[in-house]
Design a protein around this motif. Structure first.
Motif, PDB file in Angstrom:
ATOM      1  N   HIS A 147      -8.988   7.632  -6.881  1.00  0.00           N
ATOM      2  CA  HIS A 147     -10.293   7.372  -7.508  1.00  0.00           C
ATOM      3  C   HIS A 147     -10.854   6.120  -6.845  1.00  0.00           C
ATOM      4  CE1 HIS A 147      -8.401   4.274 -10.187  1.00  0.00           C
ATOM      5  NE2 HIS A 147      -7.377   5.106 -10.115  1.00  0.00           N
ATOM      6  N   VAL A 148     -11.878   6.312  -6.024  1.00  0.00           N
ATOM      7  CA  VAL A 148     -12.345   5.271  -5.107  1.00  0.00           C
ATOM      8  C   VAL A 148     -13.844   5.065  -5.264  1.00  0.00           C
ATOM      9  CG1 VAL A 148     -12.363   4.506  -2.698  1.00  0.00           C
ATOM     10  CG2 VAL A 148     -10.563   6.052  -3.482  1.00  0.00           C
ATOM     11  N   VAL A 149     -14.262   3.809  -5.174  1.00  0.00           N
ATOM     12  CA  VAL A 149     -15.679   3.442  -5.250  1.00  0.00           C
ATOM     13  C   VAL A 149     -16.083   2.783  -3.935  1.00  0.00           C
ATOM     14  CG1 VAL A 149     -17.431   2.146  -6.497  1.00  0.00           C
ATOM     15  CG2 VAL A 149     -15.450   3.037  -7.723  1.00  0.00           C
ATOM     16  N   THR A 283     -20.933   1.315  11.142  1.00  0.00           N
ATOM     17  CA  THR A 283     -21.925   2.209  10.546  1.00  0.00           C
ATOM     18  C   THR A 283     -22.823   1.417   9.616  1.00  0.00           C
ATOM     19  OG1 THR A 283     -22.219   4.099   9.040  1.00  0.00           O
ATOM     20  CG2 THR A 283     -20.246   2.798   8.752  1.00  0.00           C
ATOM     21  N   ALA A 284     -23.988   1.983   9.317  1.00  0.00           N
ATOM     22  CA  ALA A 284     -24.910   1.332   8.383  1.00  0.00           C
ATOM     23  C   ALA A 284     -24.388   1.389   6.951  1.00  0.00           C
ATOM     24  CB  ALA A 284     -26.286   1.989   8.471  1.00  0.00           C
ATOM     25  N   ARG A 285     -23.385   2.238   6.697  1.00  0.00           N
ATOM     26  CA  ARG A 285     -22.805   2.350   5.353  1.00  0.00           C
ATOM     27  C   ARG A 285     -21.281   2.153   5.450  1.00  0.00           C
ATOM     28  NH1 ARG A 285     -25.140   7.635   2.530  1.00  0.00           N
ATOM     29  NH2 ARG A 285     -24.396   6.532   0.678  1.00  0.00           N
ATOM     30  N   PRO A 286     -20.867   0.937   5.800  1.00  0.00           N
ATOM     31  CA  PRO A 286     -19.430   0.698   6.008  1.00  0.00           C
ATOM     32  C   PRO A 286     -18.587   0.915   4.764  1.00  0.00           C
ATOM     33  CG  PRO A 286     -20.639  -1.386   5.917  1.00  0.00           C
ATOM     34  CD  PRO A 286     -21.659  -0.293   5.978  1.00  0.00           C
ATOM     35  N   GLY A 287     -19.144   0.616   3.595  1.00  0.00           N
ATOM     36  CA  GLY A 287     -18.377   0.796   2.368  1.00  0.00           C
ATOM     37  C   GLY A 287     -18.016   2.249   2.129  1.00  0.00           C
ATOM     38  N   LEU A 288     -18.969   3.153   2.368  1.00  0.00           N
ATOM     39  CA  LEU A 288     -18.703   4.575   2.184  1.00  0.00           C
ATOM     40  C   LEU A 288     -17.673   5.069   3.185  1.00  0.00           C
ATOM     41  CD1 LEU A 288     -19.203   7.270   0.835  1.00  0.00           C
ATOM     42  CD2 LEU A 288     -21.202   7.579   2.326  1.00  0.00           C
ATOM     43  N   MET A 289     -17.773   4.605   4.420  1.00  0.00           N
ATOM     44  CA  MET A 289     -16.809   5.056   5.430  1.00  0.00           C
ATOM     45  C   MET A 289     -15.396   4.581   5.083  1.00  0.00           C
ATOM     46  SD  MET A 289     -16.915   4.822   9.578  1.00  0.00           S
ATOM     47  CE  MET A 289     -17.918   6.314   9.661  1.00  0.00           C
ATOM     48  N   GLU A 290     -15.254   3.314   4.696  1.00  0.00           N
ATOM     49  CA  GLU A 290     -13.931   2.794   4.351  1.00  0.00           C
ATOM     50  C   GLU A 290     -13.368   3.491   3.118  1.00  0.00           C
ATOM     51  OE1 GLU A 290     -11.830   0.654   5.798  1.00  0.00           O
ATOM     52  OE2 GLU A 290     -13.171   0.508   7.524  1.00  0.00           O
ATOM     53  N   ALA A 291     -14.216   3.753   2.143  1.00  0.00           N
ATOM     54  CA  ALA A 291     -13.761   4.434   0.937  1.00  0.00           C
ATOM     55  C   ALA A 291     -13.316   5.858   1.256  1.00  0.00           C
ATOM     56  CB  ALA A 291     -14.876   4.449  -0.112  1.00  0.00           C
ATOM     57  N   THR A 292     -14.031   6.511   2.169  1.00  0.00           N
ATOM     58  CA  THR A 292     -13.638   7.867   2.572  1.00  0.00           C
ATOM     59  C   THR A 292     -12.311   7.846   3.309  1.00  0.00           C
ATOM     60  OG1 THR A 292     -15.995   8.377   2.818  1.00  0.00           O
ATOM     61  CG2 THR A 292     -14.435   9.965   3.718  1.00  0.00           C
ATOM     62  N   TYR A 293     -12.111   6.848   4.165  1.00  0.00           N
ATOM     63  CA  TYR A 293     -10.808   6.688   4.826  1.00  0.00           C
ATOM     64  C   TYR A 293      -9.689   6.610   3.785  1.00  0.00           C
ATOM     65  CZ  TYR A 293     -12.920   5.544   9.400  1.00  0.00           C
ATOM     66  OH  TYR A 293     -13.600   5.572  10.588  1.00  0.00           O
ATOM     67  N   ASP A 294      -9.948   5.899   2.690  1.00  0.00           N
ATOM     68  CA  ASP A 294      -8.941   5.765   1.636  1.00  0.00           C
ATOM     69  C   ASP A 294      -8.565   7.128   1.049  1.00  0.00           C
ATOM     70  OD1 ASP A 294      -8.124   3.150   1.463  1.00  0.00           O
ATOM     71  OD2 ASP A 294      -9.689   2.543   0.068  1.00  0.00           O
ATOM     72  N   ASP A 303      -0.259  10.446  -1.486  1.00  0.00           N
ATOM     73  CA  ASP A 303       0.124   9.252  -2.246  1.00  0.00           C
ATOM     74  C   ASP A 303      -1.128   8.426  -2.529  1.00  0.00           C
ATOM     75  OD1 ASP A 303       1.251   7.046  -3.404  1.00  0.00           O
ATOM     76  OD2 ASP A 303       2.710   6.670  -1.823  1.00  0.00           O
ATOM     77  N   ALA A 304      -1.626   8.496  -3.755  1.00  0.00           N
ATOM     78  CA  ALA A 304      -2.848   7.768  -4.122  1.00  0.00           C
ATOM     79  C   ALA A 304      -2.641   6.261  -4.151  1.00  0.00           C
ATOM     80  CB  ALA A 304      -3.355   8.247  -5.474  1.00  0.00           C
ATOM     81  N   ARG A 305      -1.384   5.805  -4.143  1.00  0.00           N
ATOM     82  CA  ARG A 305      -1.134   4.367  -4.150  1.00  0.00           C
ATOM     83  C   ARG A 305      -1.531   3.708  -2.838  1.00  0.00           C
ATOM     84  NH1 ARG A 305       5.067   4.715  -5.768  1.00  0.00           N
ATOM     85  NH2 ARG A 305       4.836   6.300  -4.128  1.00  0.00           N
ATOM     86  N   LEU A 306      -1.846   4.516  -1.820  1.00  0.00           N
ATOM     87  CA  LEU A 306      -2.225   3.983  -0.517  1.00  0.00           C
ATOM     88  C   LEU A 306      -3.684   3.551  -0.469  1.00  0.00           C
ATOM     89  CD1 LEU A 306      -0.366   6.579   1.739  1.00  0.00           C
ATOM     90  CD2 LEU A 306       0.345   4.246   1.186  1.00  0.00           C
ATOM     91  N   VAL A 307      -4.427   3.762  -1.548  1.00  0.00           N
ATOM     92  CA  VAL A 307      -5.820   3.322  -1.599  1.00  0.00           C
ATOM     93  C   VAL A 307      -5.869   1.802  -1.545  1.00  0.00           C
ATOM     94  CG1 VAL A 307      -7.858   3.170  -3.084  1.00  0.00           C
ATOM     95  CG2 VAL A 307      -6.656   5.349  -2.824  1.00  0.00           C
ATOM     96  N   ARG A 308      -6.637   1.265  -0.598  1.00  0.00           N
ATOM     97  CA  ARG A 308      -6.711  -0.191  -0.413  1.00  0.00           C
ATOM     98  C   ARG A 308      -8.042  -0.782  -0.878  1.00  0.00           C
ATOM     99  NH1 ARG A 308      -4.401   0.008   5.729  1.00  0.00           N
ATOM    100  NH2 ARG A 308      -6.366   1.114   5.962  1.00  0.00           N
ATOM    101  N   GLY A 309      -9.032   0.075  -1.090  1.00  0.00           N
ATOM    102  CA  GLY A 309     -10.353  -0.412  -1.459  1.00  0.00           C
ATOM    103  C   GLY A 309     -10.556  -0.490  -2.954  1.00  0.00           C
ATOM    104  N   ALA A 310     -11.822  -0.470  -3.341  1.00  0.00           N
ATOM    105  CA  ALA A 310     -12.176  -0.589  -4.761  1.00  0.00           C
ATOM    106  C   ALA A 310     -11.890   0.718  -5.495  1.00  0.00           C
ATOM    107  CB  ALA A 310     -13.655  -0.941  -4.891  1.00  0.00           C
ATOM    108  N   THR A 311     -11.394   0.598  -6.709  1.00  0.00           N
ATOM    109  CA  THR A 311     -11.099   1.750  -7.556  1.00  0.00           C
ATOM    110  C   THR A 311     -11.989   1.721  -8.801  1.00  0.00           C
ATOM    111  OG1 THR A 311      -9.405   0.626  -8.863  1.00  0.00           O
ATOM    112  CG2 THR A 311      -8.695   1.641  -6.773  1.00  0.00           C
ATOM    113  N   PHE A 312     -11.819   2.720  -9.657  1.00  0.00           N
ATOM    114  CA  PHE A 312     -12.568   2.741 -10.904  1.00  0.00           C
ATOM    115  C   PHE A 312     -12.202   1.550 -11.787  1.00  0.00           C
ATOM    116  CE2 PHE A 312     -14.477   7.174 -11.594  1.00  0.00           C
ATOM    117  CZ  PHE A 312     -14.693   7.345 -10.233  1.00  0.00           C
ATOM    118  N   HIS A 313     -10.984   1.045 -11.654  1.00  0.00           N
ATOM    119  CA  HIS A 313     -10.587  -0.158 -12.402  1.00  0.00           C
ATOM    120  C   HIS A 313     -11.441  -1.353 -11.978  1.00  0.00           C
ATOM    121  CE1 HIS A 313      -7.226   1.736 -14.347  1.00  0.00           C
ATOM    122  NE2 HIS A 313      -6.630   2.033 -13.201  1.00  0.00           N
TER     123      HIS A 313
END
Length: 337
Positions: A147-149, A283-294, A303-313
């Motif tokens: 779950h990534v933002v 990219t002009a939308r780096p946050g979206l690209m990084e979140a998609t990488y996650d 393994d969802a624990r590998l998410v490094r960016g912002a989450t719903f928390h």
């Protein structure tokens, strides 16, 4: 020549659940199998499908507010399938959903997607309901889903550099921001950045009469103040048209200070002034690209624990601080968290 997408009807959800389970088994033999994602959009940004593809996603379906819009926008974005409604999307052969619309629509889509076992990506911090954020996070973590933002600050090279450098400044005393972005989305970005650099926020003030300082410059009144657990006072000037790339951010500690202006980062301490120019985001939308990488990483390695960016928390915490700021503005004074 543009190919007309297929308008996919609803079907038995058990078929898509079986497809996802088989997909997970196949991916163990073929880890580079593309992530199959559907895009739910209000049409506010036509670049989203392209950014998702650039991050390694197969955008296989699109849902818009109306069926004809779904077909038209899917054709424009080169997406092979379109959906007449949310039920059709949820019963399709997909592994994840990217949500790009304001609440309450984003809340409904995110929660329903998590309930049936889909990874959830918010293209921006638009979801506002705390109950939905908690529910999606709980459902996703129970099922090992991501779950990534998407937040641009999470992909901003200067933010990562400062986060690694802040400990060398000693005890933090103050952080100031001139030209921060306005509105709820802008506040989420700057609050998330503040917590990453200064730690937990203990109190919030949006009352001009109670501010520790009224202005940061003659044309820069303080509109938001925060007190962090590190002891640092954070003073923020929000400005129409402001963004992280054009704001001037200063972080002060008892062993030096850092000034960030876009790609330029300057550090001042006992050894002098050191200037650093960081790379431009790809990219002009780096946050979206990084979140998609996650989401891609979590899917490929299961393994969802590998998410490094912002989450719903993280979004839940930021929204709680924004609500406290509204209370401060309405009632006056500081609001403790």
């Amino acid at each position: 020549m543009t190919t007309l997408p297929e308008l996919v009807p609803p079907r038995d959800p058990a078929l898509s659940a079986s497809w996802r389970e088989l997909r997970r088994l196949v991916r163990r033999r073929e880890p580079d199998l593309p992530l199959a994602m559907a895009l739910v959009t209000d049409g506010s940004d036509s670049t989203t499908a392209g950014v998702l593809r650039d991050a390694g996603v197969a955008v296989v379906g699109l849902l818009a507010p109306e069926p004809l819009e779904s077909l038209a926008w899917a054709a424009e974005a080169g997406v092979p399938r379109a959906y007449a409604d949310l039920l059709a999307l949820l019963s399709d052969d997909i592994e994840a959903v990217c949500v790009e619309m304001p609440p309450p629509g984003s809340d409904i889509v995110a929660r329903r997607a998590a309930e049936i076992g889909l990874h959830v990506l918010l293209a921006g911090p638009a979801t506002a309901e705390a109950e939905t954020l908690r529910a999606v996070a709980d459902l996703a973590e129970e099922a090992d889903l991501a779950h990534v933002v998407a937040l641009d600050g999470r992909a901003w090279p200067a933010a990562t550099h400062v986060a690694a450098t802040v400990p060398s400044l000693g005890r933090l005393t103050q952080m100031t921001v001139v030209g921060a972005p306005t509105g709820p989305t802008g506040r989420v970005e700057i609050i998330d950045l503040t917590m990453r650099w200064c730690g937990e926020i203990l109190a919030v003030c949006a009352d001009p009469a109670a501010m520790p300082a009224p202005t940061l410059a003659p044309d820069a009144p303080v509109t938001l103040a925060l007190l962090s657990a590190s002891g640092a006072t954070v003073l923020i000037n929000e400005r129409m048209g402001g963004n992280l790339g054009t704001a001037t951010i200063t972080v002060c500690g008892d062993s030096g200070r850092i000034v960030v202006q876009g790609r330029r980062v300057r550090r001042q301490d006992d050894t002098g002034v050191h200037d650093l120019l960081l790379p431009t985001p790809p990219t002009a939308r780096p946050g979206l690209m990084e979140a998609t990488y996650d989401v891609v990483r979590a899917t490929e390695l299961d393994d969802a624990r590998l998410v490094r960016g912002a989450t719903f928390h993280d979004l839940l915490t930021a929204n709680r601080l924004i609500a406290a700021a509204r209370t401060s503005h309405q009632r006056g004074g500081w609001v403790e968290l």
